[in-house]
Scaffold this active site. Structure first.
Site, PDB file in Angstrom:
ATOM      1  N   GLY A   1       7.627  -1.801   3.595  1.00 16.93           N
ATOM      2  CA  GLY A   1       7.467  -0.718   4.814  1.00 16.93           C
ATOM      3  C   GLY A   1       7.284  -1.468   6.210  1.00 16.93           C
TER       4      GLY A   1
ATOM      5  CG  ASP B   1      13.635   1.048   0.283  1.00 10.74           C
ATOM      6  OD1 ASP B   1      12.678   0.243   0.693  1.00 10.74           O
ATOM      7  OD2 ASP B   1      13.001   2.159  -0.281  1.00 10.74           O
TER       8      ASP B   1
ATOM      9  CD  GLU C   1      11.074  -3.890  -0.827  1.00 12.19           C
ATOM     10  OE1 GLU C   1      10.667  -3.696   0.374  1.00 12.19           O
ATOM     11  OE2 GLU C   1      11.518  -5.435  -0.811  1.00 12.19           O
TER      12      GLU C   1
ATOM     13  N   GLY D   1       0.789  -1.272  -0.094  1.00 11.74           N
ATOM     14  CA  GLY D   1       0.068  -0.050  -0.059  1.00 11.74           C
ATOM     15  C   GLY D   1       0.773   1.356  -0.090  1.00 11.74           C
TER      16      GLY D   1
END
Length: 323
Positions: free
Chosen positions: A61, A92, A84, A12
């Site tokens: 995230g 990251d 990713e 999201g």
């Protein structure tokens, strides 16, 4: 901290960044991402212990938020991944720090293949601190909430009442750490891929064929960016990793070298055809000059600033909630 529903984070935030990038200046997305990294850093450095109840899919995230905390409790429902590279991005949110601290080269394996781990895998490799059955989470959360303390010994004692032993599945990739170390310790993605292809001839194990397929379908430049990032992360502290990752991600958002971020997010979440057209299209077409560009500041854009992380004395705020 506990997510509501089946997921903690599964893309999201990526879609939100993409919308920021397409409706306005590219730095809109970078500014939101900067705040996310600052929050990750505060969680990692905050003096009061935080307990993350990771009960569901945790990717990207969500992993950045939880993996930098002191207590990471997983369940039989937990699924962890850093996929990713399949989106034209690279792992990251501090991944070059927490993945580089895993045993051997298991972090390289996770970041380059996007492989999924369950709760037992996470506990075994060090991404989680405790395993608790999901049915016991409400009681654990209630017990933690009722104790007005930030004493780690007391908190660990409460968690220990609910901890369960969970064995690794026979097919767990972590049981193959010797093969993972042999292949993923290589100096380039091309060498890693070649090693895996040699291994599959003699072993013919599903996790190897899945890893090969994942690498071959991911963004070539994203794969090389992650390998560069995690190798640098091994000798850096969390602050250095986050500052570098912010520069690298800013170049991704700005499309300094490649458009793969936009291409991958569109193919996965918007068009949903799962057929991104990567550019460069092959690993051998990604040059060292391209990769080095991602490590530089974006001083040519006046609206961009380097990541400035909070100083340590601001990490203790008595008005912040207990957990």
């Amino acid at each position: 901290v506990q997510a509501i529903g089946k997921t903690f984070c599964v893309g999201g935030d990526v879609v939100a960044y993409f919308r920021y990038l397409t409706i306005g200046h590219w730095t809109f997305g970078a500014q939101v991402y900067k705040r996310q990294l600052m929050l990750n850093y505060l969680i990692a450095k905050y003096n009061k212990p935080q307990v993350f109840l990771i009960n569901g899919a945790t990717m990207g995230g969500g992993a950045g938020l939880s993996m930098n905390a002191r207590y990471k409790i997983v369940t039989e429902n937990t699924v962890f991944a850093m996929p990713e590279a399949a989106l034209g991005l690279f792992p990251d949110v501090g991944a070059s720090y927490f993945l580089s601290r895993l045993p051997g080269y298991f972090g390289e394996y996770l970041g380059l293949t996007g492989a999924r781990l369950d709760g037992a895998d996470m506990l075994a490799c060090g991404l989680a601190t405790h395993f608790v059955f999901s049915k016991d989470l409400p009681l654990l959360e209630k017990s933690l909430y009722e104790v007005d303390t930030d004493d780690p010994i007391i908190i660990q004692g409460i968690i220990a009442k609910y901890v369960q032993q969970t064995p690794l599945k026979e097919e767990s990739a972590f049981r193959r750490l010797d093969v993972i170390n042999k292949c993923f310790s290589k100096q380039s993605v091309e060498e890693i891929l070649s090693c895996l292809e040699q291994q599959v001839i003699s072993r013919n194990e599903k996790w190897i064929t899945t890893a090969i397929k994942s690498i071959k379908t991911a963004s070539p430049i994203s794969l090389k960016l992650f390998l560069l990032s995690i190798r640098k992360g091994r000798s850096e502290d969390l602050e250095q990793c986050l500052i570098r990752e912010y520069r690298m991600s800013s170049h991704v958002y700005r499309r300094t070298v490649s458009n793969d971020c936009h291409e991958g997010v569109s193919a996965k979440f918007l068009d949903k055809d799962n057929n991104p057209k990567w550019e460069p299209s092959k690993l051998e077409l990604v040059s060292n000059e391209m990769l080095e560009k991602y490590l530089t500041k974006l001083d040519e854009d006046e609206t961009w600033e380097d990541l400035q992380l909070p100083s340590k004395h601001r990490h203790t705020n008595p008005r912040i909630a207990k957990l």
